[in-house]
Design a protein around this motif. Structure first.
Motif, PDB file in Angstrom:
ATOM      1  N   ASN A 279      22.157  71.384  38.589  1.00  0.00           N
ATOM      2  CA  ASN A 279      21.189  70.524  37.920  1.00  0.00           C
ATOM      3  C   ASN A 279      21.538  70.308  36.452  1.00  0.00           C
ATOM      4  OD1 ASN A 279      19.785  70.140  40.250  1.00  0.00           O
ATOM      5  ND2 ASN A 279      18.003  71.357  39.673  1.00  0.00           N
ATOM      6  N   ARG A 280      22.112  71.335  35.815  1.00  0.00           N
ATOM      7  CA  ARG A 280      22.578  71.174  34.432  1.00  0.00           C
ATOM      8  C   ARG A 280      23.671  70.125  34.347  1.00  0.00           C
ATOM      9  NH1 ARG A 280      26.222  75.868  33.075  1.00  0.00           N
ATOM     10  NH2 ARG A 280      27.522  74.636  34.479  1.00  0.00           N
ATOM     11  N   ASP A 281      24.658  70.217  35.237  1.00  0.00           N
ATOM     12  CA  ASP A 281      25.776  69.269  35.201  1.00  0.00           C
ATOM     13  C   ASP A 281      25.316  67.854  35.529  1.00  0.00           C
ATOM     14  OD1 ASP A 281      27.407  71.383  34.524  1.00  0.00           O
ATOM     15  OD2 ASP A 281      28.177  71.682  36.557  1.00  0.00           O
ATOM     16  N   ASP A 282      24.408  67.736  36.493  1.00  0.00           N
ATOM     17  CA  ASP A 282      23.856  66.429  36.830  1.00  0.00           C
ATOM     18  C   ASP A 282      23.073  65.857  35.653  1.00  0.00           C
ATOM     19  OD1 ASP A 282      22.896  64.333  38.908  1.00  0.00           O
ATOM     20  OD2 ASP A 282      21.030  65.140  38.067  1.00  0.00           O
ATOM     21  N   LEU A 283      22.315  66.718  34.989  1.00  0.00           N
ATOM     22  CA  LEU A 283      21.532  66.300  33.834  1.00  0.00           C
ATOM     23  C   LEU A 283      22.431  65.830  32.699  1.00  0.00           C
ATOM     24  CD1 LEU A 283      18.817  66.135  32.305  1.00  0.00           C
ATOM     25  CD2 LEU A 283      19.097  68.577  31.763  1.00  0.00           C
ATOM     26  N   ALA A 284      23.480  66.589  32.430  1.00  0.00           N
ATOM     27  CA  ALA A 284      24.406  66.217  31.356  1.00  0.00           C
ATOM     28  C   ALA A 284      25.045  64.860  31.635  1.00  0.00           C
ATOM     29  CB  ALA A 284      25.479  67.290  31.194  1.00  0.00           C
ATOM     30  N   ALA A 285      25.438  64.634  32.882  1.00  0.00           N
ATOM     31  CA  ALA A 285      26.055  63.354  33.245  1.00  0.00           C
ATOM     32  C   ALA A 285      25.045  62.214  33.104  1.00  0.00           C
ATOM     33  CB  ALA A 285      26.582  63.422  34.678  1.00  0.00           C
ATOM     34  N   TRP A 286      23.796  62.454  33.518  1.00  0.00           N
ATOM     35  CA  TRP A 286      22.765  61.424  33.409  1.00  0.00           C
ATOM     36  C   TRP A 286      22.486  61.072  31.949  1.00  0.00           C
ATOM     37  CZ3 TRP A 286      17.926  61.147  31.167  1.00  0.00           C
ATOM     38  CH2 TRP A 286      17.144  60.034  31.535  1.00  0.00           C
ATOM     39  N   VAL A 302      20.910  71.860  28.052  1.00  0.00           N
ATOM     40  CA  VAL A 302      21.792  70.823  27.532  1.00  0.00           C
ATOM     41  C   VAL A 302      21.255  70.365  26.183  1.00  0.00           C
ATOM     42  CG1 VAL A 302      22.770  68.525  27.908  1.00  0.00           C
ATOM     43  CG2 VAL A 302      22.402  70.059  29.858  1.00  0.00           C
ATOM     44  N   LEU A 303      22.145  70.282  25.202  1.00  0.00           N
ATOM     45  CA  LEU A 303      21.821  69.738  23.880  1.00  0.00           C
ATOM     46  C   LEU A 303      22.238  68.273  23.871  1.00  0.00           C
ATOM     47  CD1 LEU A 303      20.800  70.806  21.028  1.00  0.00           C
ATOM     48  CD2 LEU A 303      23.217  70.714  20.369  1.00  0.00           C
ATOM     49  N   PHE A 304      21.320  67.396  23.455  1.00  0.00           N
ATOM     50  CA  PHE A 304      21.617  65.965  23.516  1.00  0.00           C
ATOM     51  C   PHE A 304      21.000  65.245  22.315  1.00  0.00           C
ATOM     52  CE2 PHE A 304      17.528  66.537  25.488  1.00  0.00           C
ATOM     53  CZ  PHE A 304      16.802  65.389  25.217  1.00  0.00           C
ATOM     54  N   GLY A 305      21.506  64.067  22.010  1.00  0.00           N
ATOM     55  CA  GLY A 305      21.029  63.270  20.881  1.00  0.00           C
ATOM     56  C   GLY A 305      21.883  62.024  20.756  1.00  0.00           C
ATOM     57  N   SER A 336      16.010  72.484  28.973  1.00  0.00           N
ATOM     58  CA  SER A 336      16.446  73.482  29.949  1.00  0.00           C
ATOM     59  C   SER A 336      16.689  72.834  31.305  1.00  0.00           C
ATOM     60  CB  SER A 336      15.369  74.566  30.114  1.00  0.00           C
ATOM     61  OG  SER A 336      14.997  75.131  28.882  1.00  0.00           O
ATOM     62  N   ALA A 337      17.660  73.356  32.027  1.00  0.00           N
ATOM     63  CA  ALA A 337      17.842  72.954  33.422  1.00  0.00           C
ATOM     64  C   ALA A 337      16.701  73.546  34.242  1.00  0.00           C
ATOM     65  CB  ALA A 337      19.176  73.451  33.946  1.00  0.00           C
TER      66      ALA A 337
END
Length: 362
Positions: A279-286, A302-305, A336-337
């Motif tokens: 789910n983390r990897d899917d989230l990062a890709a999304w 995942v840290l995102f911005g 968080s995942a």
């Protein structure tokens, strides 16, 4: 605290802590969303009932049986006297600075990193020193060694995977840091169980470096955040130094008992790790497909911005019942995942926010 003779460095300070809010989707403190099974819960309840019958006596002072179980879980030929346990890895880190830091001494870490580290330093009167990571949040080993030689820290904290970025530190970089250090080095592996396949643990470096220690926690992968158990692996001499500064009977009989049951069911409790990794990897890709910058993560978050106003994005998500974390460099947010349902709710909420003024990117 007006009028009280508080230590000067504490004046104006507020207690550490992420928001604890009653919302449908809690994705801000990197908890494992999968609770223990009914069978494990029943076994824990039975063990606690037995332990309660001896509550009139102090607990085993050094938690020797628990430390033996932790050593067996870690492997690498470790024994109980090479492992230390305390109330979360937070208390373990505090013990480290109580033993090796203090007035006239310093602790170095690589920023951005875990926001509690400077508080441990403050509370032990240890000078807090940081050296910047690269733009991709990795550590430049050559620059890190130069910084160590220049600043001569008594303690070095290296989070791998790093919080809040999720960045794992290669063994070669850790070896270079440990070689350059004249003090002690602590590799914080709170999220190691979530690392991608092939990411080695620093435990393999322990035989080479007697001043090296690795910390872990049961809070994350073990779904044991409420149990409050963290631990450290190091040389016997290192562990003995921590035993000097620990408070007497610092781990309750209940904590020790429950943790030992959890470790006996490690395979079951860790079964959700693969799902959270996916789910983390899917989230990062999304997130990347949505036009956002995403930090490579070996943790369960995942840290995102980067957002022009990250606080506005955080609030807009909260208004939709999704709680994430404002942490890390300016413009970034951390999520968080979670379960499939939680990830779907987060994506739907963020997708709406990105279409609004609040979701404007830098």
């Amino acid at each position: 605290m007006t009028g009280l003779p508080v230590r000067p460095e504490l004046v104006g300070e507020v207690p550490y802590g992420a928001p604890q809010l009653d919302v449908p989707y809690l994705l801000n403190v990197n908890e494992n969303p999968y609770p223990p099974s009914d069978a494990v819960a029943a076994e824990i309840a039975t063990a606690v009932a037995a332990a309660v019958k001896t509550m009139n006596r102090y607990p085993e002072r050094d938690a020797v049986a628990l430390r033996a179980d932790l050593a067996a879980y870690l492997g690498h030929g470790l024994t109980a006297d090479q492992v230390w346990a305390a109330n979360g890895s937070n208390e373990v880190m505090l013990h480290v600075l109580m033993a090796f830091g203090g007035p006239g001494r310093s602790v170095l870490s690589f920023a951005p990193t875990y926001s509690m580290y400077p508080e441990y330093a403050r509370d032990t009167h240890t000078a807090w020193v940081t050296f910047p990571r690269r733009d991709d949040f990795t550590i430049d080993p050559v620059a890190a060694v130069d910084a160590i030689h220049d600043r001569q820290p008594d303690v070095i904290f290296v989070a791998s995977p790093n919080n809040p970025t999720g960045t794992a530190v290669p063994s070669e970089t850790l070896r270079a840091i440990a070689t350059a250090a004249t003090g002690v080095v602590v590799v914080d592996e709170a999220y190691h169980e979530f690392a991608r396949t092939g990411t080695p643990s620093a435990l393999g470096l322990l035989p080479e470096f007697p001043r090296l220690a690795i910390t872990r926690t049961m809070s994350k992968a073990f779904a044991f955040a409420g149990g409050r158990v963290g631990y450290l692996a190091a040389s016997r001499e290192f562990v003995d130094a921590l035993r000097v500064v620990r408070l007497p009977y610092h781990l309750s009989a209940i904590t020790q008992t429950v943790a030992r049951v959890a470790l006996a069911h490690a395979d079951e409790l860790l079964a959700a790790v693969d799902r959270l990794r996916a789910n983390r990897d899917d989230l990062a890709a999304w997130l990347a497909d949505s036009g956002l910058q995403v930090a490579d993560s070996d943790a369960n978050f995942v840290l995102f911005g980067r957002f022009a106003d990250r606080q506005a994005v955080w609030q807009a998500l909260l208004d939709e019942g999704v709680l994430i974390r404002v942490v890390g460099p300016e413009g970034w947010l951390r999520v968080s995942a979670g379960t499939d349902e939680e990830m779907a709710a987060f994506k739907a909420a963020l997708d709406q926010v990105l279409k609004t003024e609040e979701g404007r990117l830098q």
